[in-house]
Write a protein that holds these residues in place. Structure first.
Motif, PDB file in Angstrom:
ATOM      1  N   VAL A  99      60.066  65.034  48.125  1.00 59.91           N
ATOM      2  CA  VAL A  99      61.003  65.908  47.207  1.00 59.91           C
ATOM      3  C   VAL A  99      60.554  65.582  45.674  1.00 59.91           C
ATOM      4  N   VAL A 100      60.988  66.470  44.920  1.00 66.62           N
ATOM      5  CA  VAL A 100      61.086  66.129  43.482  1.00 66.62           C
ATOM      6  C   VAL A 100      62.469  65.715  43.406  1.00 66.62           C
ATOM      7  N   ILE A 101      62.573  64.493  42.498  1.00 64.42           N
ATOM      8  CA  ILE A 101      63.790  63.839  42.202  1.00 64.42           C
ATOM      9  C   ILE A 101      64.266  64.122  40.819  1.00 64.42           C
ATOM     10  N   SER A 102      63.295  64.047  39.908  1.00 62.22           N
ATOM     11  CA  SER A 102      63.510  64.150  38.300  1.00 62.22           C
ATOM     12  C   SER A 102      62.272  64.898  37.767  1.00 62.22           C
ATOM     13  N   ALA A 103      62.497  65.646  36.472  1.00 59.92           N
ATOM     14  CA  ALA A 103      61.452  65.943  35.704  1.00 59.92           C
ATOM     15  C   ALA A 103      62.035  66.167  34.211  1.00 59.92           C
ATOM     16  N   VAL A 104      60.929  65.837  33.289  1.00 57.95           N
ATOM     17  CA  VAL A 104      61.287  65.998  32.081  1.00 57.95           C
ATOM     18  C   VAL A 104      59.970  66.503  31.486  1.00 57.95           C
ATOM     19  N   LEU A 105      60.161  67.227  30.013  1.00 58.84           N
ATOM     20  CA  LEU A 105      59.074  67.623  29.524  1.00 58.84           C
ATOM     21  C   LEU A 105      58.845  66.619  28.461  1.00 58.84           C
ATOM     22  N   ARG A 106      57.506  65.922  28.205  1.00 61.53           N
ATOM     23  CA  ARG A 106      57.321  64.995  27.093  1.00 61.53           C
ATOM     24  C   ARG A 106      56.542  65.762  26.196  1.00 61.53           C
ATOM     25  N   MET A 107      56.795  65.252  24.831  1.00 58.03           N
ATOM     26  CA  MET A 107      56.228  65.927  23.557  1.00 58.03           C
ATOM     27  C   MET A 107      55.859  64.801  22.521  1.00 58.03           C
TER      28      MET A 107
ATOM     29  N   GLN B  26      48.751  62.405  18.549  1.00 54.19           N
ATOM     30  CA  GLN B  26      47.699  63.093  19.813  1.00 54.19           C
ATOM     31  C   GLN B  26      48.309  62.980  21.100  1.00 54.19           C
ATOM     32  N   VAL B  27      49.193  62.045  21.280  1.00 56.82           N
ATOM     33  CA  VAL B  27      49.725  61.757  22.607  1.00 56.82           C
ATOM     34  C   VAL B  27      51.367  61.790  22.577  1.00 56.82           C
ATOM     35  N   ASP B  28      51.892  62.302  23.843  1.00 56.00           N
ATOM     36  CA  ASP B  28      53.091  62.773  24.039  1.00 56.00           C
ATOM     37  C   ASP B  28      54.340  61.650  24.580  1.00 56.00           C
ATOM     38  N   ASN B  29      53.318  60.456  25.073  1.00 59.96           N
ATOM     39  CA  ASN B  29      53.982  59.264  25.628  1.00 59.96           C
ATOM     40  C   ASN B  29      55.188  58.790  24.757  1.00 59.96           C
ATOM     41  N   GLN B  30      56.288  58.444  25.270  1.00 61.72           N
ATOM     42  CA  GLN B  30      57.460  57.986  24.661  1.00 61.72           C
ATOM     43  C   GLN B  30      57.401  56.625  24.319  1.00 61.72           C
ATOM     44  N   ALA B  31      56.533  55.804  24.760  1.00 57.43           N
ATOM     45  CA  ALA B  31      55.998  54.381  24.182  1.00 57.43           C
ATOM     46  C   ALA B  31      55.193  54.447  23.061  1.00 57.43           C
ATOM     47  N   ALA B  32      54.762  55.746  22.916  1.00 58.34           N
ATOM     48  CA  ALA B  32      53.805  55.919  21.525  1.00 58.34           C
ATOM     49  C   ALA B  32      54.617  56.646  20.451  1.00 58.34           C
ATOM     50  N   GLY B  33      55.965  56.849  20.538  1.00 59.13           N
ATOM     51  CA  GLY B  33      56.940  57.375  19.547  1.00 59.13           C
ATOM     52  C   GLY B  33      57.239  58.752  19.907  1.00 59.13           C
ATOM     53  N   GLY B  34      56.769  59.341  21.074  1.00 55.64           N
ATOM     54  CA  GLY B  34      57.145  60.709  21.531  1.00 55.64           C
ATOM     55  C   GLY B  34      58.572  60.849  22.036  1.00 55.64           C
ATOM     56  N   ILE B  35      58.982  62.017  22.567  1.00 57.48           N
ATOM     57  CA  ILE B  35      60.555  62.456  22.821  1.00 57.48           C
ATOM     58  C   ILE B  35      60.245  62.961  24.256  1.00 57.48           C
ATOM     59  N   SER B  36      61.546  63.061  24.995  1.00 57.13           N
ATOM     60  CA  SER B  36      61.305  63.797  26.489  1.00 57.13           C
ATOM     61  C   SER B  36      62.705  64.484  26.111  1.00 57.13           C
ATOM     62  N   CYS B  37      62.558  65.731  27.236  1.00 58.30           N
ATOM     63  CA  CYS B  37      63.690  66.529  27.422  1.00 58.30           C
ATOM     64  C   CYS B  37      63.940  66.774  28.600  1.00 58.30           C
ATOM     65  N   GLY B  38      65.029  66.793  29.530  1.00 56.27           N
ATOM     66  CA  GLY B  38      65.171  66.878  30.748  1.00 56.27           C
ATOM     67  C   GLY B  38      65.195  68.672  31.252  1.00 56.27           C
ATOM     68  N   VAL B  39      64.279  68.602  32.433  1.00 55.11           N
ATOM     69  CA  VAL B  39      64.186  69.991  32.996  1.00 55.11           C
ATOM     70  C   VAL B  39      65.060  70.240  34.126  1.00 55.11           C
TER      71      VAL B  39
ATOM     72  N   ARG C  59      64.331  75.476  33.273  1.00 50.58           N
ATOM     73  CA  ARG C  59      64.844  75.540  31.838  1.00 50.58           C
ATOM     74  C   ARG C  59      65.118  74.023  31.216  1.00 50.58           C
ATOM     75  N   LEU C  60      64.831  73.936  30.004  1.00 52.72           N
ATOM     76  CA  LEU C  60      65.014  72.627  29.014  1.00 52.72           C
ATOM     77  C   LEU C  60      66.547  72.483  28.984  1.00 52.72           C
ATOM     78  N   LYS C  61      67.016  71.265  29.087  1.00 48.82           N
ATOM     79  CA  LYS C  61      68.336  71.005  28.891  1.00 48.82           C
ATOM     80  C   LYS C  61      68.576  70.847  27.205  1.00 48.82           C
ATOM     81  N   ARG C  62      69.708  70.517  26.730  1.00 56.46           N
ATOM     82  CA  ARG C  62      70.050  70.857  25.527  1.00 56.46           C
ATOM     83  C   ARG C  62      69.697  69.724  24.482  1.00 56.46           C
ATOM     84  N   PHE C  63      69.402  68.479  25.058  1.00 55.41           N
ATOM     85  CA  PHE C  63      69.215  67.233  23.953  1.00 55.41           C
ATOM     86  C   PHE C  63      67.650  66.535  24.610  1.00 55.41           C
ATOM     87  N   ALA C  64      66.924  66.111  23.862  1.00 56.26           N
ATOM     88  CA  ALA C  64      65.845  65.181  24.070  1.00 56.26           C
ATOM     89  C   ALA C  64      66.316  63.865  23.459  1.00 56.26           C
TER      90      ALA C  64
END
Length: 363
Positions: free
Chosen positions: A234-242, A248-261, A266-271
């Motif tokens: 089953v899917v237990i969690s998902a986010v969109l990474r930007m 050039q990369v979306d990884n949070q470790a590299a400074g990116g952000i993520s928003c819950g799906v 549909r995306l949630k209110r905050f990232a």
């Protein structure tokens, strides 16, 4: 022989214990750094909620005895506003849960991206152009070739080429995008000469225009986490990474952000970023997140579930899935070790959500 076996097992046990001690110290340092970025008033408000604090401590004592440190619970709740006792602290996840659901030897076996064309045959992945495996040059179909032949294969795409380590590339480390004119110089620098070099060369994937709208410079991917419960995957969690700031990369470790799906795609209110800072719009493009419908989200989840069924020895997998220009989900990476749970819990609440009791009963 028996003595050697005992000694070998003893050394292995000592090494594991030493690794756990070092990892625990690093995680304690990490949570202290994170909490410095959270509004002290919000932290105080969470600590003043005696019901939340008592239920959180009871949860830890029941499932991770004798653990009582509520630092991670307080940080998650203060940053996200979601007060739920079932948060999984990072130290509990990395030191106890993840090694049990994905044994190290198994995870390493399935983690080499140069094996995806075999392991996930038939699934959509970026077009492979060539490989370096253990310092030797290979074609996309695993034929041993020369460096000159590899260069010819890479140039044949007529497009930019993504180069990434096929192992240990978490957090977007050492991922590069090369233009056709940069390829010869890249190979001439001696890459592949080392006996341990492992690289994957892929054609640059163009993403869906709706996702590119958040941050065009990076490939913005879905992180979809699946778990093998008693009744199946089953899917237990998902986010969109930007990505941000034209990275050039979306990884949070590299400074990116993520928003819950949400389950409806549909995306949630905050990232959130890796420092637990909250954003209501993308910091670079100023595009709002709330209500955005992720294209082909259901299909992406179906892809993740179907691929997990090919890995019965792994209980939990974090999949990075892109959506191409045609709206089709494409597998970028499967993550089996150090899967990163902070951005999942910030965006969506406790890691295992309504499945928490079942998951922990399986440990």
């Amino acid at each position: 022989m028996a003595v050697k076996t005992v000694v070998r097992k003893s050394l292995s046990s000592v090494q594991r214990t030493a690794h756990q001690v070092v990892h625990a110290i690093l995680l304690q340092s990490k949570i202290r750094r994170i909490r410095r970025h959270i509004d002290p008033a919000r932290i105080s408000a969470v600590k003043a909620d005696k019901g939340f604090m008592r239920s959180s401590e009871a949860f830890l004592r029941r499932h991770f005895p004798p653990r009582r440190d509520l630092s991670w619970h307080v940080a998650y709740a203060a940053a996200s506003g979601i007060r739920d006792a079932m948060y999984i602290p990072e130290n509990a996840f990395y030191l106890h849960l993840e090694p049990r659901v994905n044994p190290r030897a198994t995870a390493l076996l399935y983690s080499d991206k140069n094996m995806y064309d075999n392991l996930f045959a038939g699934a959509a992945v970026p077009t492979t152009l060539g490989r370096i495996i253990n310092g030797r040059f290979f074609s996309k179909d695993y034929q041993l070739i020369s460096a000159a032949e590899l260069l010819e294969e890479l140039r044949s795409s007529g497009d930019h080429v993504v180069v990434k380590p096929s192992v240990e590339s978490g957090g977007g480390r050492n991922v590069q995008i090369l233009s056709p004119g940069q390829l010869e110089g890249f190979l001439a620098d001696g890459l592949g000469a080392s006996a341990g070099e492992n690289l994957l060369f892929q054609k640059l994937l163009r993403q869906h225009e709706a996702l590119a709208g958040f941050h065009p410079a990076s490939l913005n991917t879905l992180r979809i986490v699946t778990f093998w419960l008693r009744r199946g995957v089953v899917v237990i969690s998902a986010v969109l990474r930007m990505g941000v700031k034209n990275a050039q990369v979306d990884n949070q470790a590299a400074g990116g952000i993520s928003c819950g799906v949400a389950e409806d795609g549909r995306l949630k209110r905050f990232a959130y970023d890796k420092h637990f800072r909250q954003y209501s719009e993308h910091p670079t493009t100023r595009r709002a997140f709330a209500g955005f419908k992720v294209p082909s989200y259901a299909e992406a989840c179906s892809l993740a579930v179907s691929l997990h069924r090919r890995l019965p020895a792994c209980g939990m997998v974090s999949w990075d899935v892109a959506i191409d220009t045609e709206g089709s989900p494409v597998l970028i990476e499967s993550n089996l070790r150090y899967q990163e749970i902070n951005f999942l819990q910030l965006n969506n609440g406790p890691l295992f959500g309504r499945h928490t009791d079942e998951v922990l009963s399986m440990m």
